[in-house]
Design an enzyme around this catalytic site. Structure first.
Site, PDB file in Angstrom:
ATOM      1  N   ARG A 228       0.828  -1.155  -0.098  1.00 36.07           N
ATOM      2  CA  ARG A 228      -0.122   0.140   0.193  1.00 36.07           C
ATOM      3  C   ARG A 228       0.709   1.189  -0.077  1.00 36.07           C
ATOM      4  O   ARG A 228       0.554   2.227  -0.496  1.00 36.07           O
ATOM      5  CB  ARG A 228      -0.799  -0.012   1.169  1.00 36.07           C
ATOM      6  CG  ARG A 228      -1.930  -1.115   1.010  1.00 36.07           C
ATOM      7  CD  ARG A 228      -2.938  -1.172   2.492  1.00 36.07           C
ATOM      8  NE  ARG A 228      -3.800  -2.117   2.264  1.00 36.07           N
ATOM      9  CZ  ARG A 228      -3.876  -3.033   3.357  1.00 36.07           C
ATOM     10  NH1 ARG A 228      -3.526  -2.992   4.480  1.00 36.07           N
ATOM     11  NH2 ARG A 228      -4.899  -3.916   3.212  1.00 36.07           N
ATOM     12  N   PHE A 244     -11.440  -5.295  -5.967  1.00 38.77           N
ATOM     13  CA  PHE A 244     -11.314  -6.734  -4.680  1.00 38.77           C
ATOM     14  C   PHE A 244     -10.754  -5.512  -3.421  1.00 38.77           C
ATOM     15  O   PHE A 244      -9.835  -5.877  -2.841  1.00 38.77           O
ATOM     16  CB  PHE A 244     -10.156  -7.705  -4.994  1.00 38.77           C
ATOM     17  CG  PHE A 244     -10.534  -8.473  -6.143  1.00 38.77           C
ATOM     18  CD1 PHE A 244     -11.379  -9.584  -6.128  1.00 38.77           C
ATOM     19  CD2 PHE A 244     -10.027  -8.070  -7.553  1.00 38.77           C
ATOM     20  CE1 PHE A 244     -11.778 -10.148  -7.297  1.00 38.77           C
ATOM     21  CE2 PHE A 244     -10.157  -8.690  -8.607  1.00 38.77           C
ATOM     22  CZ  PHE A 244     -11.279  -9.866  -8.543  1.00 38.77           C
ATOM     23  N   ASP A 266     -15.896  -3.781  -4.809  1.00 38.95           N
ATOM     24  CA  ASP A 266     -15.900  -5.067  -4.055  1.00 38.95           C
ATOM     25  C   ASP A 266     -17.240  -5.533  -4.450  1.00 38.95           C
ATOM     26  O   ASP A 266     -18.408  -5.126  -4.581  1.00 38.95           O
ATOM     27  CB  ASP A 266     -15.500  -4.867  -2.659  1.00 38.95           C
ATOM     28  CG  ASP A 266     -15.094  -6.255  -2.399  1.00 38.95           C
ATOM     29  OD1 ASP A 266     -13.857  -6.283  -1.804  1.00 38.95           O
ATOM     30  OD2 ASP A 266     -15.947  -7.121  -1.783  1.00 38.95           O
ATOM     31  N   SER A 267     -17.543  -6.971  -4.347  1.00 39.05           N
ATOM     32  CA  SER A 267     -18.758  -7.467  -4.785  1.00 39.05           C
ATOM     33  C   SER A 267     -19.421  -7.767  -3.587  1.00 39.05           C
ATOM     34  O   SER A 267     -20.532  -7.909  -3.301  1.00 39.05           O
ATOM     35  CB  SER A 267     -18.645  -8.949  -5.394  1.00 39.05           C
ATOM     36  OG  SER A 267     -17.756  -9.688  -4.397  1.00 39.05           O
ATOM     37  N   ALA A 296     -15.887  -7.988 -10.005  1.00 35.60           N
ATOM     38  CA  ALA A 296     -14.751  -7.094 -10.623  1.00 35.60           C
ATOM     39  C   ALA A 296     -14.501  -7.786 -12.070  1.00 35.60           C
ATOM     40  O   ALA A 296     -14.043  -6.721 -13.094  1.00 35.60           O
ATOM     41  CB  ALA A 296     -13.326  -7.709  -9.830  1.00 35.60           C
ATOM     42  N   ASP A 313      -6.309  -7.435  -6.470  1.00 28.80           N
ATOM     43  CA  ASP A 313      -5.920  -8.230  -5.334  1.00 28.80           C
ATOM     44  C   ASP A 313      -7.172  -9.129  -4.888  1.00 28.80           C
ATOM     45  O   ASP A 313      -7.785  -9.063  -3.831  1.00 28.80           O
ATOM     46  CB  ASP A 313      -5.557  -7.135  -4.232  1.00 28.80           C
ATOM     47  CG  ASP A 313      -5.249  -8.013  -2.919  1.00 28.80           C
ATOM     48  OD1 ASP A 313      -4.787  -8.939  -3.085  1.00 28.80           O
ATOM     49  OD2 ASP A 313      -5.434  -7.333  -1.791  1.00 28.80           O
ATOM     50  N   CYS A 353      -2.767 -14.494  -3.656  1.00 32.84           N
ATOM     51  CA  CYS A 353      -2.543 -15.074  -2.479  1.00 32.84           C
ATOM     52  C   CYS A 353      -2.696 -16.392  -2.348  1.00 32.84           C
ATOM     53  O   CYS A 353      -2.814 -16.949  -1.129  1.00 32.84           O
ATOM     54  CB  CYS A 353      -3.071 -14.285  -1.352  1.00 32.84           C
ATOM     55  SG  CYS A 353      -4.834 -14.360  -1.455  1.00 32.84           S
TER      56      CYS A 353
HETATM   57  N1  SAH Z   1      -7.177  -5.701  -1.267  1.00 33.54           N
HETATM   58  C1  SAH Z   1      -7.839  -5.703  -0.099  1.00 33.54           C
HETATM   59  C2  SAH Z   1      -8.051  -7.344   0.499  1.00 33.54           C
HETATM   60  C3  SAH Z   1      -8.821  -8.072  -0.585  1.00 33.54           C
HETATM   61  S1  SAH Z   1      -9.445  -9.561   0.075  1.00 33.54           S
HETATM   62  C4  SAH Z   1      -7.104  -4.897   1.225  1.00 33.54           C
HETATM   63  O1  SAH Z   1      -6.336  -4.313   0.826  1.00 33.54           O
HETATM   64  O2  SAH Z   1      -7.710  -4.890   2.179  1.00 33.54           O
HETATM   65  C5  SAH Z   1     -10.433 -10.008  -1.303  1.00 33.54           C
HETATM   66  C6  SAH Z   1     -11.804  -9.329  -1.428  1.00 33.54           C
HETATM   67  O3  SAH Z   1     -12.448  -9.706  -2.764  1.00 33.54           O
HETATM   68  C7  SAH Z   1     -13.005  -9.406  -0.666  1.00 33.54           C
HETATM   69  O4  SAH Z   1     -13.139  -8.207  -0.041  1.00 33.54           O
HETATM   70  C8  SAH Z   1     -14.148  -9.883  -1.268  1.00 33.54           C
HETATM   71  O5  SAH Z   1     -15.331  -9.487  -0.916  1.00 33.54           O
HETATM   72  C9  SAH Z   1     -13.755  -9.501  -2.848  1.00 33.54           C
HETATM   73  N2  SAH Z   1     -14.102 -10.358  -3.690  1.00 33.54           N
HETATM   74  C10 SAH Z   1     -14.244 -11.568  -3.829  1.00 33.54           C
HETATM   75  N3  SAH Z   1     -14.692 -12.019  -5.244  1.00 33.54           N
HETATM   76  C11 SAH Z   1     -15.094 -10.902  -5.794  1.00 33.54           C
HETATM   77  C12 SAH Z   1     -15.720 -10.624  -7.190  1.00 33.54           C
HETATM   78  N4  SAH Z   1     -15.895 -11.696  -8.075  1.00 33.54           N
HETATM   79  N5  SAH Z   1     -15.666  -9.157  -7.564  1.00 33.54           N
HETATM   80  C13 SAH Z   1     -15.167  -8.271  -6.529  1.00 33.54           C
HETATM   81  N6  SAH Z   1     -14.737  -8.356  -5.418  1.00 33.54           N
HETATM   82  C14 SAH Z   1     -14.632  -9.853  -5.110  1.00 33.54           C
END
Ligand code: SAH
Length: 410
Positions: A228, A244, A266-267, A296, A313, A353
């Site tokens: 970040r 995400f 985010d979803s 996404a 992410d 991850c």
């Molecule tokens: N980048 C974030 C952590 C990401 S964790 C940070 O810095 O804190 C992954 C995230 O992806 C979760 O919040 C989850 O709700 C979201 N997610 C999962 N599937 C998704 C999709 N298809 N489209 C958008 N978001 C999604």
């Protein structure tokens, strides 16, 4: 004479305890200090051994290899020690002290601008199956093995006594990380002290609300702290899409660093509410921020982009080895779309991850995505997890977070 007697005792003692015996040659990975024993390596289990018990691990010739938590799953034993030492309160105190001293050395314990960090990173801190995250006075424990859960009282004592008064309350959030059958009647609960579940914390001077009771994982994705910081470096006057985004970690850093506009996506509506709240803490940032609740992939597919920076992410696409191929396809599709859509000269912060997708495979996948998108890319940075998520050199799986900052040239 005395020495001979002691040798005999130390050879017999393990056989009297609960133990597991390995098949011939199956001790090789343990000799290289890999902390897992797979069920196929076990020749026999002594009577009365139950899930979560501490067992002595012996080779085929009954030579002692160490102590482990036994589990009836495919990872049948997780090594706690490669020596013949008792797994008692002193053991837990020593391990927690060692983990604490690593965080102190990194500078996290005395930091004025960060009070959110990982205190115990499972195999990376020689405590397989145990994660402890620290949020400004509260330690959140997540046990990933029954053995760790059976030891939780001792872990709790160690947290109270061996962290220089840092831990004021302890919350056990293991009901979602333990095997379902074992955890079916378990409730997450405070084990020591209590605090408001909505905590306010700092990461590199940036303010975040964290709620470990309602939030994902332990409440915050601590492993992106250093990455970040890097987005802040590139964000001034730029237009950023943070997909995400969860609680908006990258968003806050980019806005605070002077981004022209940040769109967070985010979803999960709950995640988006949290981002909104985190941005609202800084009233002067809110005008440059926009929330998007969407999938996404769908969003990026239809994008007519003028973004300078895109963050990708996603959650782990593969949690197991057999899902690896599908995961790679998922990363390829997502990244190909983003590479296709971003402005010439734009930057993509892309992450994986998934433990089973290693650095090289991830890099090759991004190269394949660029070929699909028919655009030239170059890597500016190779990113990874921060030092409070140490990597156990003998357990390559503990290196799980991989990231690339790529520039899309034309
Ligand atoms: N980048 C974030 C952590 C990401 S964790 C940070 O810095 O804190 C992954 C995230 O992806 C979760 O919040 C989850 O709700 C979201 N997610 C999962 N599937 C998704 C999709 N298809 N489209 C958008 N978001 C999604």
């Amino acid at each position: 004479m005395k020495k001979v007697f002691l040798n005999i005792i130390s050879n017999i003692a393990p056989m009297l305890n609960k133990s597991i015996k390995l098949k011939p040659t199956k001790e090789r990975s343990l000799q290289r200090f890999h902390p897992w024993v797979f069920s196929g390596a076990i020749k026999s289990i002594s009577p009365g051994v139950e899930d979560g018990d501490v067992v002595t691990v012996l080779n085929n010739k009954e030579r002692l290899l160490g102590k482990a938590h036994y589990s009836s799953g495919s990872i049948a034993a997780r090594m706690l020690s490669f020596e013949h030492e008792p797994i008692d309160q002193k053991f837990w105190d020593d391990r927690i002290k060692a983990a604490f001293s690593v965080r102190k050395r990194i500078g996290l314990i005395d930091s004025k601008d960060t009070n959110i960090f990982r205190l115990v990173h499972a195999e990376g801190d020689h405590l397989p199956g145990l994660v402890i995250d620290y949020y400004n006075g509260t330690a959140i424990i997540q046990c990933h093995s029954i053995g760790m859960h059976k030891s939780i009282e001792q872990i709790c004592e160690a947290l109270k006594n061996c962290t220089d008064g840092l831990v004021r309350s302890i919350y056990n959030k293991s009901s979602e990380t333990l095997p379902k059958e074992y955890a079916k009647e378990m409730e997450n609960a405070y084990m020591h002290g209590e605090s408001s579940s909505e905590m306010e914390g700092l990461e590199n001077g940036n303010h975040f609300y964290v709620n470990w009771i309602t939030g994902q994982k332990t409440g915050f994705f601590i492993d992106q702290r250093e990455n970040r910081k890097l987005i802040a470096h590139y964000s001034r006057n730029k237009t950023v899409l943070n997909t995400f985004c969860y609680s908006g970690g990258f968003t806050i850093y980019a806005l605070a660093a002077g981004a022209k506009q940040v769109d967070s996506l985010d979803s999960s509506q709950k995640a988006m509410d949290l981002v909104e709240k985190n941005v609202a803490y800084y009233p002067d940032l809110a005008a440059r921020h926009n929330c998007i609740t969407a999938d996404a992939m769908d969003f990026i597919k239809n994008l007519n982009s003028d973004y300078d920076i895109i963050v990708l992410d996603p959650p782990a696409f593969a949690k197991h080895r057999d899902a690896k191929h599908k995961a790679v396809q998922g990363y390829k599709r997502l990244n190909a779309r983003a590479i296709e859509q971003i402005k010439p000269g734009g930057l993509i912060f892309t992450f994986s991850c998934s433990q089973v997708v290693d650095k090289e495979l991830f890099k090759n996948t991004i190269a394949a995505a660029a070929i699909v998108a028919k655009r030239k890319i170059r890597i500016l940075h190779q990113l990874h997890q921060p030092a409070d998520h140490p990597i156990n050199m003998f357990h390559p799986e503990s290196e799980y977070l991989k990231g690339l900052v790529i520039q899309v040239d034309q």
